[in-house]
Write a protein that holds these residues in place. Structure first.
Motif, PDB file in Angstrom:
ATOM      1  N   VAL A 220      -8.015   1.881  -6.256  1.00 31.00           N
ATOM      2  CA  VAL A 220      -8.247   3.036  -5.383  1.00 31.00           C
ATOM      3  C   VAL A 220      -7.191   4.106  -5.633  1.00 31.00           C
ATOM      4  N   TYR A 221      -5.927   3.691  -5.693  1.00 30.82           N
ATOM      5  CA  TYR A 221      -4.849   4.659  -5.912  1.00 30.82           C
ATOM      6  C   TYR A 221      -4.933   5.268  -7.309  1.00 30.82           C
ATOM      7  N   LEU A 222      -5.273   4.466  -8.295  1.00 27.75           N
ATOM      8  CA  LEU A 222      -5.388   4.988  -9.664  1.00 27.75           C
ATOM      9  C   LEU A 222      -6.513   6.005  -9.749  1.00 27.75           C
ATOM     10  N   LEU A 223      -7.628   5.720  -9.120  1.00 24.68           N
ATOM     11  CA  LEU A 223      -8.756   6.659  -9.133  1.00 24.68           C
ATOM     12  C   LEU A 223      -8.385   7.957  -8.430  1.00 24.68           C
ATOM     13  N   PHE A 224      -7.707   7.850  -7.299  1.00 21.87           N
ATOM     14  CA  PHE A 224      -7.288   9.051  -6.583  1.00 21.87           C
ATOM     15  C   PHE A 224      -6.302   9.863  -7.422  1.00 21.87           C
ATOM     16  N   ALA A 225      -5.371   9.174  -8.083  1.00 16.12           N
ATOM     17  CA  ALA A 225      -4.379   9.880  -8.891  1.00 16.12           C
ATOM     18  C   ALA A 225      -5.036  10.638 -10.031  1.00 16.12           C
TER      19      ALA A 225
ATOM     20  N   ALA B 203      -7.679  -8.468  -4.056  1.00 14.84           N
ATOM     21  CA  ALA B 203      -7.299  -7.473  -3.059  1.00 14.84           C
ATOM     22  C   ALA B 203      -6.264  -6.507  -3.623  1.00 14.84           C
ATOM     23  N   ALA B 204      -5.244  -7.056  -4.328  1.00 15.35           N
ATOM     24  CA  ALA B 204      -4.232  -6.192  -4.949  1.00 15.35           C
ATOM     25  C   ALA B 204      -4.858  -5.317  -6.024  1.00 15.35           C
ATOM     26  N   LEU B 205      -5.796  -5.872  -6.776  1.00 14.31           N
ATOM     27  CA  LEU B 205      -6.482  -5.107  -7.826  1.00 14.31           C
ATOM     28  C   LEU B 205      -7.300  -3.971  -7.223  1.00 14.31           C
ATOM     29  N   GLY B 206      -8.013  -4.259  -6.149  1.00 15.23           N
ATOM     30  CA  GLY B 206      -8.813  -3.210  -5.514  1.00 15.23           C
ATOM     31  C   GLY B 206      -7.951  -2.096  -4.955  1.00 15.23           C
ATOM     32  N   LEU B 207      -6.826  -2.463  -4.336  1.00 15.20           N
ATOM     33  CA  LEU B 207      -5.922  -1.460  -3.790  1.00 15.20           C
ATOM     34  C   LEU B 207      -5.360  -0.579  -4.905  1.00 15.20           C
ATOM     35  N   THR B 208      -4.972  -1.210  -6.013  1.00  9.28           N
ATOM     36  CA  THR B 208      -4.441  -0.456  -7.149  1.00  9.28           C
ATOM     37  C   THR B 208      -5.502   0.456  -7.743  1.00  9.28           C
TER      38      THR B 208
ATOM     39  N   GLY C 105       0.809  -1.214   0.000  1.00  8.00           N
ATOM     40  CA  GLY C 105       0.000   0.000   0.000  1.00  8.00           C
ATOM     41  C   GLY C 105       0.840   1.260   0.000  1.00  8.00           C
ATOM     42  N   ILE C 106       1.931   1.278   0.783  1.00 10.66           N
ATOM     43  CA  ILE C 106       2.802   2.455   0.831  1.00 10.66           C
ATOM     44  C   ILE C 106       3.479   2.672  -0.510  1.00 10.66           C
ATOM     45  N   LEU C 107       3.978   1.599  -1.113  1.00 14.75           N
ATOM     46  CA  LEU C 107       4.697   1.730  -2.382  1.00 14.75           C
ATOM     47  C   LEU C 107       3.756   2.100  -3.526  1.00 14.75           C
ATOM     48  N   LEU C 108       2.520   1.616  -3.491  1.00 13.23           N
ATOM     49  CA  LEU C 108       1.547   2.024  -4.513  1.00 13.23           C
ATOM     50  C   LEU C 108       1.232   3.506  -4.392  1.00 13.23           C
ATOM     51  N   ALA C 109       1.151   4.007  -3.161  1.00 14.01           N
ATOM     52  CA  ALA C 109       0.932   5.444  -2.980  1.00 14.01           C
ATOM     53  C   ALA C 109       2.102   6.244  -3.521  1.00 14.01           C
TER      54      ALA C 109
ATOM     55  N   THR D  24       2.542   6.327 -15.589  1.00 10.39           N
ATOM     56  CA  THR D  24       2.335   5.211 -16.513  1.00 10.39           C
ATOM     57  C   THR D  24       2.211   3.857 -15.814  1.00 10.39           C
ATOM     58  N   TYR D  25       2.640   3.743 -14.559  1.00 13.83           N
ATOM     59  CA  TYR D  25       2.751   2.427 -13.947  1.00 13.83           C
ATOM     60  C   TYR D  25       1.417   1.862 -13.464  1.00 13.83           C
ATOM     61  N   LEU D  26       0.603   2.660 -12.790  1.00 16.57           N
ATOM     62  CA  LEU D  26      -0.637   2.121 -12.230  1.00 16.57           C
ATOM     63  C   LEU D  26      -1.607   1.614 -13.295  1.00 16.57           C
ATOM     64  N   PRO D  27      -1.805   2.321 -14.434  1.00 15.32           N
ATOM     65  CA  PRO D  27      -2.701   1.749 -15.454  1.00 15.32           C
ATOM     66  C   PRO D  27      -2.234   0.387 -15.965  1.00 15.32           C
ATOM     67  N   LEU D  28      -0.927   0.241 -16.195  1.00 19.51           N
ATOM     68  CA  LEU D  28      -0.412  -1.048 -16.658  1.00 19.51           C
ATOM     69  C   LEU D  28      -0.577  -2.115 -15.589  1.00 19.51           C
ATOM     70  N   LEU D  29      -0.329  -1.742 -14.327  1.00 12.54           N
ATOM     71  CA  LEU D  29      -0.493  -2.703 -13.236  1.00 12.54           C
ATOM     72  C   LEU D  29      -1.946  -3.140 -13.121  1.00 12.54           C
ATOM     73  N   MET D  30      -2.879  -2.225 -13.335  1.00 11.29           N
ATOM     74  CA  MET D  30      -4.303  -2.579 -13.316  1.00 11.29           C
ATOM     75  C   MET D  30      -4.604  -3.656 -14.355  1.00 11.29           C
ATOM     76  N   VAL D  31      -4.111  -3.464 -15.571  1.00  5.70           N
ATOM     77  CA  VAL D  31      -4.350  -4.451 -16.632  1.00  5.70           C
ATOM     78  C   VAL D  31      -3.740  -5.792 -16.250  1.00  5.70           C
ATOM     79  N   GLY D  32      -2.508  -5.760 -15.715  1.00  4.78           N
ATOM     80  CA  GLY D  32      -1.850  -6.999 -15.332  1.00  4.78           C
ATOM     81  C   GLY D  32      -2.599  -7.742 -14.242  1.00  4.78           C
ATOM     82  N   LEU D  33      -3.090  -7.035 -13.241  1.00  3.82           N
ATOM     83  CA  LEU D  33      -3.800  -7.683 -12.146  1.00  3.82           C
ATOM     84  C   LEU D  33      -5.163  -8.205 -12.588  1.00  3.82           C
ATOM     85  N   VAL D  34      -5.817  -7.501 -13.502  1.00  2.00           N
ATOM     86  CA  VAL D  34      -7.078  -8.015 -14.055  1.00  2.00           C
ATOM     87  C   VAL D  34      -6.831  -9.343 -14.767  1.00  2.00           C
ATOM     88  N   ALA D  35      -5.751  -9.402 -15.548  1.00  2.47           N
ATOM     89  CA  ALA D  35      -5.429 -10.647 -16.251  1.00  2.47           C
ATOM     90  C   ALA D  35      -5.114 -11.768 -15.260  1.00  2.47           C
TER      91      ALA D  35
END
Length: 822
Positions: free
Chosen positions: A395-400, A388-393, A347-351, A359-370
């Motif tokens: 939240v941060y992507l939406l906030f960003a 859980a990892a997808l939901g955490l990502t 959670g800290i590192l995602l923040a 560029t990182y969070l959108p790609l991570l979202m796609v990877g976690l969905v897959a």
């Protein structure tokens, strides 16, 4: 039952005479060997530190600045971060790995602490988290044990430590040759810095004095940008007193690269399950480049950047946080139970990566969905950890996107094959819009082919289909596919869509190495055969480049199909190799393994070392000065220099700018607003290239209007086909109010600038003033050096006119060079 030994095994009898009190016992052979081993383990780190000291000392960093920065990195970031890593991560990382993870966590906590500290007006409150960490881990009994290395902590082989150290030493030498040599700390050489360096320096000054940050070059413009790295530079400058200039140009990136190398090595070992595979993946990550088969300079999709970057500190900072995120996900998405503290670290590192690089969070979202989809199909149930990892990502992507970046697109538009068309334009010397569609599609296919050449080792994973469903494999491949799609579908005026493609290739390289290892082992290919196949690939590539001789840019009137000739020849060589191996009665598996070795060698640094070494800055940065008629000229205030190939090494601004900017920083309040008459790069006034940032960068003050090229208003108004740097300023009324002061000054113009816009100082390039114009009749001259002068506007209770000579302060003697801030 055997009799018990007369003495415990852990304490064998000793018949040596007891030494007299006060006399030291001579070390035994075992103790001596242990001492030598410990010394040998520290030798790689010592070599790295010595290399850093020599390089930085040679390129102008004082011993005091280096010592203060090193102490801050060690005691303010790495050590408190190590304590939290031991408490949360657990496991058995080595001391080096723990320090690397601790340093990265320290960066994250530093930035997240500095934001509220700077907002409260107490920037040194950023030290609360390391001091609080020390107090907590000394006071709480359960946490005291983390001061010592865990008993089961692993130990890395000595050869691995030396290989990691040599990789770091290479990056230090690479930085010295390609960055330190060309990016000076003193004037006038500093004036020829890379075009974006003053922009980075301006943002560091903004984060040093303001929170929330704004665009300092256009007052009132919101800063919707990934700015966390500048918060780190600001915090480090406050704590150490080291100039942001020295941090940006010399110090800040080096510890980031060191920590990144160590953590990428950890990721490589997780993926390849061996030290050798991790080393090969790490080397590919550091040295990798697109396998261009052309002579001359290549651009666009044929110039993949290495993971290390000084010209884009946001990319380096983002990559630094993303590496431990991948490491944590490899563990958390596995089958074994994991400590809950690792979720806290994630959670800290995602923040942190949220504001480090967009560029990182959108790609991570796609990877976690897959990963979630594959795990659902594989186990016929919803996977809790990936979700859980997808939901955490999410939240941060939406906030960003909604808060940090304010929904701005920052110049990103839907423009399929934009980067490919620009590449073709540069390769063939074409005008915008003149790219043939068929050739454009062909170049896009060449881009994909370059990726296949470089990472063809991934084909080896198909020999074990169950590995293709491994979470880390699904994560990396899906992120890479999303990055390639984004790079080919999106458009940006500065080709920033290429960062989507760049984000995942360190992990692609490790997957490629893993696949190559698997297929080579399965086919029982010996090392000698692998070396021979790789040698054939390297020789073939050099021969193709030489014999085909396709030089870029193409000569006028050349046939575009010549661009595909080298790659067709390479394809023919590969097919010939298949035929020869099959004729030699090699099995299909062995043939596939040897061909993969050969093709991989064609895309590795062994074949392109001469292209990679020059790196980001091959020669001191140059600019071309042109007047409206297109003739090359020397700007006023610069020395005449010889012209070579139409390029003139220039100072971006005339003599005196450095000292004037530094004087203004020392004698103005941090909230004072400046007006300047410099908006265009020197020599690019018609049309105006609005990438002028030196006034803000040197003074660390906000400017009413300086350069507006990178503002969100300008970027979001850009459309394909336009040159974003030469778009006019959108607020004509503000620009007119600013310009009239320098072109036709009057009491009314000064009053409007002061009262309506809040300007307090004028930062003036006097050779740009209209003939006969003098500002001394309306403002107080406080400083002048060369072509630059600093004027103070009268306060509201002062008359609009010059002060008497007795009331004027004596301007300080001009000085040059970078100085430590107070």
């Amino acid at each position: 039952m055997a009799d018990a030994p007369p003495f415990p095994r852990s304490a064998p009898p000793s018949y040596a005479p007891t030494p007299e009190p006060g006399v030291a016992r001579p070390p035994s052979g075992r103790n001596r060997a242990s001492l030598l081993k410990r010394c040998s383990i520290w030798l790689p780190a010592t070599a790295v530190v010595a290399c850093v000291g020599v390089a930085l000392g040679f390129y102008g960093v004082s011993a005091t600045d280096l010592a203060l920065f090193s102490l801050y990195i060690a005691l303010g970031l790495a050590l408190p971060g190590l304590l939290w890593v031991r408490a949360l991560y657990r496991g058995t990382p080595t001391l080096t790995e723990g320090l690397a993870l601790g340093l990265i966590l320290g960066y994250a906590l530093e930035v997240l602490t500095y934001i509220p500290a700077r907002a409260l007006g107490v920037p040194l409150l950023v030290l609360a988290w390391p001091i609080g960490t020390y107090a907590l881990f000394l006071a709480v009994p359960r946490l005291r044990g983390h001061w010592k290395t865990a008993p089961g902590a692993g130990r890395t082989p000595l050869w691995w430590s030396w290989c990691t150290a040599l990789t770091m030493i290479y990056l230090i030498v690479w930085s010295a040759v390609n960055v330190f040599r060309t990016q000076a700390l003193t004037w006038p050489a500093m004036g020829t810095s890379f075009i974006d360096m003053p922009f980075h320096l301006a943002l560091a000054g903004e984060l040093k004095h303001h929170m929330p940050p704004m665009v300092p070059t256009v007052a009132g413009e919101p800063l919707v940008y990934h700015w966390f790295v500048y918060a780190h530079l600001a915090a480090a400058s406050w704590v150490t007193g080291v100039e942001p200039l020295v941090l940006l140009f010399r110090l800040a990136i080096l510890p980031m690269l060191a920590a990144l190398i160590v953590v990428l090595g950890m990721v490589g070992r997780r993926i390849t399950r061996s030290y050798g595979g991790a080393l090969a993946g790490l080397a590919s990550t550091v040295f990798i480049t697109a396998p261009s088969l052309y002579l001359g300079e290549t651009t666009g999709v044929f110039t993949w950047k290495t993971v290390q970057s000084w010209s884009s500190p946001t990319q380096t900072f983002g990559a630094l946080f993303f590496a431990p995120i991948v490491l944590l996900l490899i563990d958390l998405l596995g089958q074994k139970p994991q400590p809950r503290g690792r979720w806290v670290l994630l959670g800290i590192l995602l923040a942190a990566v949220m504001g480090a690089k967009a560029t990182y969070l959108p790609l991570l979202m796609v990877g976690l969905v897959a990963v979630a989809l594959v795990e659902t199909v594989k186990w016929f149930s919803l996977p809790r950890r990936p979700l859980a990892a997808l939901g955490l990502t999410a939240v941060y992507l939406l906030f960003a996107q909604c808060v940090l970046f304010g929904g701005a697109r920052q110049g990103i538009v839907l423009d399929p094959l934009a980067i490919v068309r620009l590449t073709l334009r540069d390769m063939a010397g074409l005008a915008a819009g003149a790219e043939p569609s068929a050739v454009t599609i062909g170049v896009a296919l060449l881009c994909v082919l370059c990726g296949v050449i470089t990472w063809c080792g991934i084909i080896g994973l198909m020999g074990r289909p169950n590995l293709l469903a491994r979470p880390v494999v699904v994560l990396v491949l899906s992120m890479s596919a999303a990055g390639l799609a984004a790079a080919l579908v999106l458009g940006h005026p500065h080709q920033s869509e290429g960062y989507f493609l760049q984000a995942s290739y360190p992990y692609l390289a490790m997957l490629a190495v893993y696949g190559l290892m698997l297929i080579v082992r399965k086919a029982r290919v010996r090392l000698r055969a692998m070396v021979c196949a790789a040698g054939v690939g390297v020789v073939a590539v050099y021969a193709i480049r030489t014999l085909c001789g396709v030089r870029l840019p193409l000569a006028p009137g050349a046939d575009y199909t010549v661009l595909f000739l080298p790659y067709l020849v390479l394809l023919g060589v590969v097919l010939l190799a298949v035929v020869v191996l099959r004729a030699a009665r090699q099995s299909r598996l062995r043939t596939c393994a040897l061909v993969i070795c050969m093709v991989t060698a064609a895309g590795t640094p062994a074949a392109w070392f001469a292209r990679v070494m020059p790196g980001t800055f091959r020669t001191p940065v140059t600019t071309t000065a042109r007047n409206p008629t297109g003739a090359t000229t020397n700007p006023p205030g610069t020395a005449a220099v010889p012209v070579r190939n139409g390029t003139v090494p220039l100072q971006e601004i005339p003599k005196g700018a450095f000292t004037a900017g530094r004087w203004l920083r020392a004698h103005s309040a941090v909230d004072d607003l400046i007006a300047t008459n410099v908006h265009c790069r020197m020599g690019y006034e018609n049309p105006c290239d609005s990438r002028a940032f030196w006034a803000t960068a040197l003074s660390e003050r906000r400017v009413l209007v300086e350069g507006w090229a990178y503002t969100v208003t300008n970027m979001d108004s850009w459309r394909p086909g336009e040159v974003v740097e030469t778009r006019p300023f959108w607020d004509g009324e503000r620009l007119q109010a600013n310009e009239v002061v320098f072109q036709a000054p009057s009491a009314e113009a000064i009053r409007r600038l002061r009262d309506d816009y809040g300007v307090r100082w004028l930062f003036v390039d006097e050779h740009r003033l209209s003939p006969g114009v003098t500002l001394a009749a309306f403002a107080d001259l406080r400083f002048r050096d060369g072509d630059y002068a600093v004027y103070r506007l009268p306060t509201t209770d002062q008359p609009l006119g010059p002060l008497s000579d007795d009331a004027k302060p004596t301007p300080p003697a001009p000085s040059s060079g970078a100085r430590r801030s107070g």
